[in-house]
Design an enzyme around this catalytic site. Structure first.
Site, PDB file in Angstrom:
ATOM      1  N   GLU A  98       0.831  -1.201   0.000  1.00  0.00           N
ATOM      2  CA  GLU A  98       0.000   0.000   0.000  1.00  0.00           C
ATOM      3  C   GLU A  98       0.869   1.256   0.000  1.00  0.00           C
ATOM      4  O   GLU A  98       1.997   1.256   0.470  1.00  0.00           O
ATOM      5  CB  GLU A  98      -0.930  -0.010   1.221  1.00  0.00           C
ATOM      6  CG  GLU A  98      -1.928  -1.144   1.125  1.00  0.00           C
ATOM      7  CD  GLU A  98      -2.961  -1.143   2.242  1.00  0.00           C
ATOM      8  OE1 GLU A  98      -4.137  -1.339   1.938  1.00  0.00           O
ATOM      9  OE2 GLU A  98      -2.596  -0.955   3.412  1.00  0.00           O
ATOM     10  N   CYS A 111       3.496   8.609   1.251  1.00  0.00           N
ATOM     11  CA  CYS A 111       4.092   7.628   2.152  1.00  0.00           C
ATOM     12  C   CYS A 111       4.331   6.339   1.367  1.00  0.00           C
ATOM     13  O   CYS A 111       3.393   5.673   0.936  1.00  0.00           O
ATOM     14  CB  CYS A 111       3.107   7.420   3.296  1.00  0.00           C
ATOM     15  SG  CYS A 111       3.637   6.222   4.496  1.00  0.00           S
ATOM     16  N   CYS A 118       6.571  -7.079   6.880  1.00  0.00           N
ATOM     17  CA  CYS A 118       7.748  -6.621   7.640  1.00  0.00           C
ATOM     18  C   CYS A 118       8.225  -7.765   8.517  1.00  0.00           C
ATOM     19  O   CYS A 118       7.413  -8.544   9.020  1.00  0.00           O
ATOM     20  CB  CYS A 118       7.362  -5.413   8.505  1.00  0.00           C
ATOM     21  SG  CYS A 118       8.768  -4.615   9.293  1.00  0.00           S
ATOM     22  N   CYS A 122       6.648  -5.211  15.591  1.00  0.00           N
ATOM     23  CA  CYS A 122       6.331  -4.216  16.614  1.00  0.00           C
ATOM     24  C   CYS A 122       4.892  -4.474  17.046  1.00  0.00           C
ATOM     25  O   CYS A 122       4.002  -4.638  16.200  1.00  0.00           O
ATOM     26  CB  CYS A 122       6.505  -2.804  16.079  1.00  0.00           C
ATOM     27  SG  CYS A 122       8.186  -2.525  15.503  1.00  0.00           S
ATOM     28  N   CYS A 125       1.782  -2.452  15.656  1.00  0.00           N
ATOM     29  CA  CYS A 125       1.745  -2.140  14.220  1.00  0.00           C
ATOM     30  C   CYS A 125       1.055  -3.247  13.427  1.00  0.00           C
ATOM     31  O   CYS A 125       1.401  -4.429  13.559  1.00  0.00           O
ATOM     32  CB  CYS A 125       3.172  -1.943  13.720  1.00  0.00           C
ATOM     33  SG  CYS A 125       3.267  -1.722  11.940  1.00  0.00           S
ATOM     34  N   CYS A 347      -0.859   5.874  10.010  1.00  0.00           N
ATOM     35  CA  CYS A 347       0.398   5.243  10.428  1.00  0.00           C
ATOM     36  C   CYS A 347       0.139   3.895  11.086  1.00  0.00           C
ATOM     37  O   CYS A 347      -0.645   3.797  12.033  1.00  0.00           O
ATOM     38  CB  CYS A 347       1.072   6.102  11.500  1.00  0.00           C
ATOM     39  SG  CYS A 347       2.263   7.226  10.862  1.00  0.00           S
TER      40      CYS A 347
HETATM   41  N1  SAH Z   1       9.365   0.457   9.638  1.00  0.00           N
HETATM   42  C1  SAH Z   1       9.609   1.829   9.806  1.00  0.00           C
HETATM   43  C2  SAH Z   1       8.709   2.710   8.956  1.00  0.00           C
HETATM   44  C3  SAH Z   1       7.251   2.340   8.835  1.00  0.00           C
HETATM   45  S1  SAH Z   1       6.210   2.558  10.215  1.00  0.00           S
HETATM   46  C4  SAH Z   1       9.509   2.221  11.258  1.00  0.00           C
HETATM   47  O1  SAH Z   1       9.058   1.416  12.060  1.00  0.00           O
HETATM   48  O2  SAH Z   1       9.944   3.329  11.578  1.00  0.00           O
HETATM   49  C5  SAH Z   1       5.930   4.341  10.316  1.00  0.00           C
HETATM   50  C6  SAH Z   1       5.623   4.822  11.756  1.00  0.00           C
HETATM   51  O3  SAH Z   1       4.316   4.425  12.196  1.00  0.00           O
HETATM   52  C7  SAH Z   1       6.594   4.272  12.792  1.00  0.00           C
HETATM   53  O4  SAH Z   1       7.003   5.270  13.699  1.00  0.00           O
HETATM   54  C8  SAH Z   1       5.747   3.259  13.504  1.00  0.00           C
HETATM   55  O5  SAH Z   1       6.238   2.945  14.759  1.00  0.00           O
HETATM   56  C9  SAH Z   1       4.407   3.949  13.531  1.00  0.00           C
HETATM   57  N2  SAH Z   1       3.278   3.065  13.830  1.00  0.00           N
HETATM   58  C10 SAH Z   1       3.188   1.740  13.604  1.00  0.00           C
HETATM   59  N3  SAH Z   1       1.972   1.281  13.997  1.00  0.00           N
HETATM   60  C11 SAH Z   1       1.288   2.331  14.479  1.00  0.00           C
HETATM   61  C12 SAH Z   1      -0.034   2.489  14.990  1.00  0.00           C
HETATM   62  N4  SAH Z   1      -0.874   1.478  15.073  1.00  0.00           N
HETATM   63  N5  SAH Z   1      -0.424   3.730  15.373  1.00  0.00           N
HETATM   64  C13 SAH Z   1       0.416   4.792  15.248  1.00  0.00           C
HETATM   65  N6  SAH Z   1       1.680   4.698  14.748  1.00  0.00           N
HETATM   66  C14 SAH Z   1       2.104   3.484  14.374  1.00  0.00           C
HETATM   67 FE1  SF4 Z   2       7.817  -3.015  10.712  1.00  0.00          FE
HETATM   68 FE2  SF4 Z   2       5.641  -1.821  11.655  1.00  0.00          FE
HETATM   69 FE3  SF4 Z   2       7.744  -2.167  13.245  1.00  0.00          FE
HETATM   70 FE4  SF4 Z   2       7.885  -0.366  11.235  1.00  0.00          FE
HETATM   71  S1  SF4 Z   2       6.517  -0.287  13.020  1.00  0.00           S
HETATM   72  S2  SF4 Z   2       9.441  -1.915  11.797  1.00  0.00           S
HETATM   73  S3  SF4 Z   2       6.623  -1.439   9.676  1.00  0.00           S
HETATM   74  S4  SF4 Z   2       6.484  -3.811  12.332  1.00  0.00           S
END
Ligand code: SAH
Ligand code: SF4
Length: 367
Positions: A98, A111, A118, A122, A125, A347
């Site tokens: 996406e 974006c 991934c 996390c 996420c 995000c």
């Molecule tokens: N993998 C990279 C970039 C993609 S995620 C990273 O982790 O930095 C982009 C941002 O969205 C990151 O700061 C991530 O921690 C945040 N993010 C992920 N899941 C989220 C959620 N459910 N609500 C708000 N921010 C989130």
């Molecule tokens: Fe991967 Fe989501 Fe963690 Fe970014 S925030 S490293 S996209 S699992």
């Protein structure tokens, strides 16, 4: 972006200038033609070789037969009530990713995704719940930009104001785990004779792949965003598991060394606001202590929920208190307004089942 999409013709999107010249020489064209072709593809956004009028009349049909300048296929396109737009893009091999556009008044950020899924789980996420399927190629990353430009009719590259003015590598995946392709794609996007987006308008977000950070700064010089989300290793180990490999101290010292970071060009620390987890006054104070001396600013991101997520977003009052503590300590820390939540484009909400997975689901529903 594979041969399936381009019907056996080699797709030129994603090749750098040297590779493009080599392709042309291999089919008997002069290498200087690469500059013209580059202009047509990346400055004008043209994909029809017959319209590339500066190329010789003989060359045009030959190029059309052998090559394409094809974009990923749009599987689904949705526009949010706040005008954010999300594309689900297919790459011809059953994989999809996406890409999201977030408009502001007279500009906007695109974006981009770097991977399908991934490897880093996390816990807050949505993308992290989808296993890594594969890295995206440079062509598939640049292709996302081309699709967005097509969608907003932003060809040729505008000289002044643009809707698509900024790029954030914050879509699906960890860009520093696919650095070769991300780097090649961003260099194409930055090229002043093509799409021409300046490095100052590009931000790469990492969960903390420490060994790649210096190279990213040296090679690309783009702005860095770091997903911090916790001020102790104990908590960060749980929220951002890569922390077990590269703990906070190591991460912050890589930030201190990040090439080009200074007070005018600060590192952004992203901090997702999770109620009762990382949002206390004491957490904010500890953050101030941790980043002391670093050219830093914070982005406080309200947690964006997704089906099955167990976290809750901090209350607006507590987010405000948190932000105020950071401000009083001298750091900018705006609370981000979530965009595109209604279309799951905010995000951390991005996730796409592969076409194959979706077919399987449909089949089982039908059975
Ligand atoms: N993998 C990279 C970039 C993609 S995620 C990273 O982790 O930095 C982009 C941002 O969205 C990151 O700061 C991530 O921690 C945040 N993010 C992920 N899941 C989220 C959620 N459910 N609500 C708000 N921010 C989130
Ligand atoms: Fe991967 Fe989501 Fe963690 Fe970014 S925030 S490293 S996209 S699992």
């Amino acid at each position: 972006m594979t041969d399936i999409i381009s019907q056996g013709r080699k797709n030129l999107i994603g090749l750098d200038r040297t590779e493009l010249a080599a392709e042309l020489t291999a089919v008997g064209e002069k290498p200087f033609r690469a500059k013209q072709l580059w202009h047509w593809i990346y400055y004008r956004g043209e994909s029809d070789f017959s319209k590339m009028t500066t190329m010789s009349k003989v060359a045009r049909p030959k190029l059309a037969e052998l090559f394409s300048a094809s974009r990923p296929v749009i599987t689904r396109e949705e526009t949010s009530e706040d005008r954010s737009r999300k594309w689900l893009l297919g790459f011809g091999d059953a994989n999809e990713a996406e890409c999201v556009y977030i408009p502001e008044k007279d500009r906007g950020a695109l974006c981009l995704s770097s991977q399908v899924g991934c490897t880093l789980n996390c816990s807050f996420c949505h993308t992290g719940t989808q296993k890594l399927v594969r890295n995206l190629t440079s062509g598939e990353i640049v292709g996302q930009m081309m699709v967005a430009r097509d969608s907003y009719g932003e060809w040729p590259s505008p000289r002044g104001e643009r809707m698509l003015s900024n790029i954030v590598m914050m879509g699906m995946g960890e860009p520093l785990y696919n650095f070769e392709n991300v780097s090649k794609a961003l260099k194409i996007i930055m090229d002043p004779e093509g799409i021409s987006i300046s490095k100052r308008r590009i931000t790469l977000s990492t969960s903390g792949v420490v060994p790649m950070m210096e190279r990213c700064g040296k090679e690309l010089g783009v702005n860095l965003a770091v997903s911090l989300h916790a001020c102790t290793d104990e908590l960060r180990d749980k929220l951002v598991p890569i922390n077990r490999k590269h703990p906070i101290k190591e991460l912050l010292s890589a930030c201190r060394r990040y090439p080009g970071a200074n007070n005018a060009n600060r590192i952004t620390f992203e901090y997702v606001m999770l109620k009762g987890v990382n949002d206390s006054d004491a957490d904010a104070k500890e953050l101030l202590r941790l980043v002391r001396g670093l050219p830093a600013k914070f982005n406080l991101i309200p947690f964006n929920p997704w089906p099955g997520s167990t976290f809750e977003c901090s209350t607006p009052a507590q987010s405000k208190r948190f932000s105020n503590i950071l401000n009083k300590g001298g750091l900018s820390a705006p609370i981000r307004v979530p965009r595109g939540r209604d279309i799951m484009a905010a995000c951390g909400q991005l996730k796409s089942d592969s076409i194959r997975q979706r077919r399987k689901k449909t089949a089982s529903v039908e059975a």
